[in-house]
Design a protein around this motif. Structure first.
Motif, short mmCIF file in Angstrom:
data_model
loop_
_atom_site.label_atom_id
_atom_site.label_comp_id
_atom_site.label_asym_id
_atom_site.label_seq_id
_atom_site.Cartn_x
_atom_site.Cartn_y
_atom_site.Cartn_z
N VAL A 164 0.81 7.29 4.88
CA VAL A 164 0.62 5.58 5.24
C VAL A 164 1.30 5.62 6.59
CG1 VAL A 164 1.30 3.48 4.19
CG2 VAL A 164 0.84 5.24 2.80
N VAL A 165 1.96 6.52 6.97
CA VAL A 165 2.77 6.52 8.27
C VAL A 165 1.81 5.91 9.49
CG1 VAL A 165 2.48 8.76 8.95
CG2 VAL A 165 4.30 7.39 10.04
N TRP A 166 0.54 6.47 9.32
CA TRP A 166 -0.66 6.07 10.30
C TRP A 166 -0.77 4.55 10.32
CZ3 TRP A 166 -0.21 9.53 13.72
CH2 TRP A 166 -0.11 10.87 13.36
N LEU A 167 -0.84 3.97 8.99
CA LEU A 167 -1.16 2.45 9.05
C LEU A 167 0.10 1.85 9.40
CD1 LEU A 167 -3.18 0.35 8.00
CD2 LEU A 167 -2.13 0.51 5.73
N ILE A 201 0.73 -1.20 -0.05
CA ILE A 201 -0.06 0.22 0.19
C ILE A 201 0.85 1.34 0.13
CG2 ILE A 201 -1.68 1.34 1.19
CD1 ILE A 201 -2.81 -1.60 2.23
N ASN A 202 1.68 1.12 0.85
CA ASN A 202 2.76 2.48 0.84
C ASN A 202 3.34 2.75 -0.63
OD1 ASN A 202 4.26 4.33 2.12
ND2 ASN A 202 6.13 3.06 2.23
N VAL A 203 3.79 1.76 -1.09
CA VAL A 203 4.57 1.97 -2.31
C VAL A 203 3.49 2.64 -3.49
CG1 VAL A 203 5.39 0.81 -4.49
CG2 VAL A 203 6.21 0.33 -2.31
N LYS A 204 2.25 2.03 -3.40
CA LYS A 204 1.30 2.42 -4.36
C LYS A 204 0.81 4.11 -3.96
CE LYS A 204 -0.59 -2.25 -5.53
NZ LYS A 204 -1.68 -2.96 -5.78
N VAL A 205 0.86 4.31 -2.98
CA VAL A 205 0.22 5.66 -2.27
C VAL A 205 1.47 6.58 -2.64
CG1 VAL A 205 0.02 6.91 -0.37
CG2 VAL A 205 -1.09 4.88 -0.59
N SER A 252 2.64 -0.92 16.15
CA SER A 252 1.94 -1.21 17.53
C SER A 252 1.57 -2.92 17.71
CB SER A 252 0.73 -0.41 17.69
OG SER A 252 1.15 1.07 17.78
N TYR A 253 0.97 -3.36 16.69
CA TYR A 253 0.72 -4.85 16.72
C TYR A 253 2.08 -5.46 16.87
CZ TYR A 253 -0.61 -9.37 15.71
OH TYR A 253 -0.55 -10.90 15.74
N SER A 254 3.22 -5.25 16.20
CA SER A 254 4.24 -5.99 16.61
C SER A 254 4.80 -5.80 17.94
CB SER A 254 5.20 -5.43 15.51
OG SER A 254 6.42 -6.24 15.49
N ARG A 255 5.01 -4.30 18.33
CA ARG A 255 5.46 -4.43 19.62
C ARG A 255 4.63 -5.19 20.86
NH1 ARG A 255 6.43 0.78 16.87
NH2 ARG A 255 4.58 1.53 17.83
N GLN A 311 -11.80 4.00 3.95
CA GLN A 311 -11.58 2.83 4.30
C GLN A 311 -10.32 2.54 4.93
OE1 GLN A 311 -12.16 1.43 0.24
NE2 GLN A 311 -14.15 0.95 0.42
N PHE A 312 -9.29 3.73 4.45
CA PHE A 312 -7.86 3.24 4.91
C PHE A 312 -7.96 3.83 6.49
CE2 PHE A 312 -3.86 5.64 5.89
CZ PHE A 312 -3.00 4.96 5.32
N ALA A 313 -8.63 4.84 7.03
CA ALA A 313 -8.48 5.36 8.07
C ALA A 313 -9.27 4.07 9.03
CB ALA A 313 -9.46 6.38 8.34
#
Length: 773
Positions: free
Chosen positions: A652-655, A631-635, A661-664, A747-749
């Motif tokens: 895309v930084v928020w996503l 997604i980051n590359v396409k945006v 956050s999930y990883s941590r 949808q992104f948010a």
């Protein structure tokens, strides 16, 4: 001692203050006792009485307090010193005894690192002694035999057991009685579902070029009814890439009747793909290069792009009269019908128009406007009463946490591979594990629920209705579903599909379970050194495990022995018999069933045996990072090359931050596990509940289960998924008519906050979120 206590009180508090005396007297106006408190300075005041409030005067002589304190007698001082020494000695003895008890207390077992298959520590858990895992595996292997499977196959085989039929009723009663025989307390779940069956009178038919008329026996449940006429176009398997190739050849599919080969994707996906391009009808046939079933064998199936009763989407079909008429958004709006190989050959040989691509390997022509066909579908909607049957082996530590093992019971015909083998494995696992508990002192920590479903051929109807009926309870308590449908369809390869949380357990089980036909482990036989490439496959929407994962947020797994690249030809036909299955397995059906039972049984037993649920949170981190990176590359490409399409404020930084956050949070949980005493039942339960919450919290809370039932944002289906976000960016890049920048931003948010919410839940207590993730 009383005098010493009085003296100490006087020393610490000066002249004796009023004390509290509790006097319990019976309340004459009721059954409860009341507490009466009286304050006095001494008994003489209470008896003689000095007037109201006189006892509150603690210094009646009005002498200064210090003066009174200093005028103590030597006798009182001696008592005070003796009492102080006595209290010191008593305190010292108590402290010594407590310290000594701690020194001799047994130390807690070292915590195991999560998601590593370490040998279990043999310690009492209080409610359930922990049996050595090797002994558990050995016990299960001893219970399973080819002779026992032959008897069960014979008992559960039936030539006609379509959902809701008398044959289905006979089978569910057999399963129910077997659960009773094994010492369970079984129960049933009754549903009233609406399904489509072929016409009772009359038939479905098609007429090609005004001359060739055929009336096929097969049918596709949930097709739109009606009669349509249009020109035929051949579209290979009906995959997206096949239709894209036709569009590149300037085919306009609007109003056309699409002829498709069965296989590669489900009937429902084929019809949905054609409907997106405004086709008017779909005909599906078994091509001889894929199916060895003869020229005149009819095909049966369904075209609901979803699961469960499509006339009660998102809620259970306990009684249709409770609800207003409603339909699933996954029902097609075009007619669809299966035809035989012979019927399709007659059409293909007469098609005109452009030459077909060489890789399609058809009869050379794709069809043109002169190849007109009329298709008529007259399916009937019928309400059927179906029964799901359940048995349970209850856990002794966390009985309200359970793994579910399930198998479809119904079939279009004999359904030996489709349902008989799976139901037999279900029954044999129930017998074997019950016997381990009853006679071999195996004591599971958590429960195992055995489920026999009906109406599986109509799209996992029985299983999905159960999920819908108890979704609020199941999503909190059921942590895994193991699917037994179609587990033996060959012997040359072994395939597994499941939630990323299950991958670590799957790999360990592949290494533990030996093949009953070769003696080597499943891993060594089929992995080729890389099990993820050669064994693992995606979990498809038409898999019975899919609604458990994508609708209910329950980690799920399906597996099967196959004939390699070839699909089992007899699914969806009346030729699915023991003889046909023997022909593709080298007469090894009982041995393959034993291995399949061990594979399913090992996973289930491991999940109810260990202190900690063996689930790998890291795999979701990798999957998420991969999709976020795309997604980051396409945006970035759109913002650089087409800045007018998306606002510069979109970052895309928020996503990426939510993914981090999930990883941590997953790392934080691993750290908490390392620091925890897993022998502590309450602590272990809290840790397992945090692990269980992951799958559930990947369900988007922002979409309706009625409109988008498969709400899982990573593995589900719909505009809320990360895959849909990526596809929407493709639309924005190509100026597709369906592209909508504002919709994409919304949808992104919502996807971003769904991931962040999952991380928050995984991290634990709410007051730890800010500093931990």
């Amino acid at each position: 001692m009383d005098q010493a206590r009085s003296t100490i009180s006087k020393f610490l508090n000066g002249e004796p203050h009023s004390y509290t005396r509790f006097n319990l007297t019976q309340n004459m106006e009721g059954d409860n006792s009341q507490v009466e408190m009286k304050l006095s300075s001494d008994m003489e005041e209470e008896v003689g009485g000095n007037g109201v409030g006189e006892h509150l005067n603690h210094n009646p002589t009005n002498k200064p307090y210090m003066t009174q304190r200093l005028r103590r007698s030597p006798k009182n001082l001696c008592f005070m010193a003796a009492a102080t020494l006595l209290i010191f000695i008593i305190g010292y003895l108590i402290g010594y005894l407590v310290h000594r008890k701690k020194d001799f207390a047994p130390t807690a077992a070292a915590s195991t690192v999560p998601f590593i298959d370490a040998a279990p520590v043999l310690q009492e858990t209080g409610a359930a002694p922990l049996m050595n895992w090797d002994n558990v595996k050995s016990l299960l292997a001893q219970k399973l035999s080819a002779a026992k499977f032959e008897a069960v196959f014979s008992d559960l085989s039936s030539t006609n057991h379509r959902a809701g039929s008398p044959g289905d009723e006979v089978l569910w009663n057999k399963v129910f009685n077997k659960f009773i025989e094994y010492g369970m307390d079984p129960w049933i779940d009754r549903h009233y579902v609406k399904v489509q069956d072929p016409p009772v009178s009359g038939s479905n038919r098609f007429v090609f070029k005004g001359g060739l008329e055929e009336r096929p026996d097969g049918f596709l449940s949930y097709s739109e009814n009606g009669e349509v006429t249009g020109a035929v176009v051949y579209a290979h398997y009906g995959q997206d890439k096949d239709f894209m190739m036709l569009q590149n050849k300037n085919f306009n599919l609007s109003g056309r009747v699409v002829l498709l080969r069965a296989g590669r994707i489900s009937f429902a996906e084929k019809v949905a793909n054609a409907a997106k391009l405004n086709a008017s009808a779909v005909l599906i046939y078994p091509d001889p290069t894929d199916y060895s079933i003869g020229d005149n064998t009819p095909l049966f199936g369904h075209v609901h792009m979803g699961s469960g009763d499509p006339y009660t989407p998102g809620f259970p079909s306990f009684n249709h009269t409770q609800f207003p008429p409603v339909q699933s958004s996954g029902l097609p709006k075009i007619v669809a019908q299966t035809i035989t190989t012979a019927m399709a050959t007659k059409i293909l040989r007469q098609l005109q128009g452009q030459a077909a691509p060489g890789e399609w390997a058809c009869y050379n022509k794709l069809g043109n406007d002169s190849d007109v066909i009329t298709v008529e579908v007259n399916n009937v909607l019928a309400e059927k009463k179906i029964y799901n049957v359940f048995g349970v082996i209850k856990g002794l530590v966390d009985p309200d946490r359970y793994v579910v093992i399930g198998a479809q019971r119904d079939a279009w015909g004999p359904g030996f591979a489709a349902s008989t083998v799976g139901t037999s494995i279900l029954v044999e696992l129930a017998r074997s594990i019950s016997d381990m508990v009853k006679n071999d002192e195996f004591k599971p920590r958590r429960s195992i629920v055995f489920a026999s479903w009906s109406a599986g051929e109509y799209g996992s109807v029985g299983a999905t209705e159960w999920l819908e009926g108890y979704v609020s309870s199941l999503s909190m308590k059921a942590f895994t579903y193991i699917n037994l449908d179609g587990v033996v369809t060959g012997h040359k390869a072994f395939k597994v599909a499941g939630s990323p949380l299950m991958h670590n357990l799957i790999e360990n089980t592949l290494n533990e379970v030996d093949s009953a036909t070769k003696g080597a482990s499943l891993y060594s036989r089929f992995s080729g050194g890389n099990w993820e490439s050669n064994v693992l496959e995606p979990l498809k929407m038409d898999d019975a495990a899919y609604p458990f994962l994508a609708f209910s947020g329950i980690s799920s797994v399906s597996f099967r022995f196959t004939s390699g690249s070839e699909d089992y030809s007899f699914f969806g036909t009346k030729l699915d018999t023991r003889e046909k299955l023997n022909s593709v397995t080298g007469n090894q059906v009982p041995q393959l069933a034993i291995t399949a039972s061990r594979f399913a049984g090992h996973m289930a037993l491991r999940l109810v045996h260990d202190h900690l649920l063996q689930m790998d949170l890291v795999k979701y981190s990798r999957l998420m990072r991969s999709q976020v990176s795309q997604i980051n590359v396409k945006v970035k490409n759109i913002l650089r090359m087409k800045p007018q399409v998306l606002p510069k404020a979109l970052k895309v930084v928020w996503l990426a931050s939510a993914s981090g956050s999930y990883s941590r949070a997953s790392q934080k949980l691993a750290l908490d596990i390392q620091k925890s005493d897993l022998e502590n039942i309450a602590k272990c339960r809290l840790l397992n509940d945090r692990i269980m919450s992951v799958e559930r919290n990947f369900l988007s809370p922002y979409v309706s289960p009625k409109e988008s039932p498969f709400r899982h944002i990573l593995l589900g289906s719909g505009p809320h998924t990360l895959a849909a976000l990526s596809n929407h960016l493709d639309f924005l890049w190509t100026d597709h008519p369906e592209a909508d920048a504002d919709l994409f931003r919304n949808q992104f948010a919502l996807a971003t906050w769904t991931i962040q919410g999952c991380a928050n839940s995984l991290a634990g207590d709410i007051w730890s979120l800010e500093k931990d993730i």
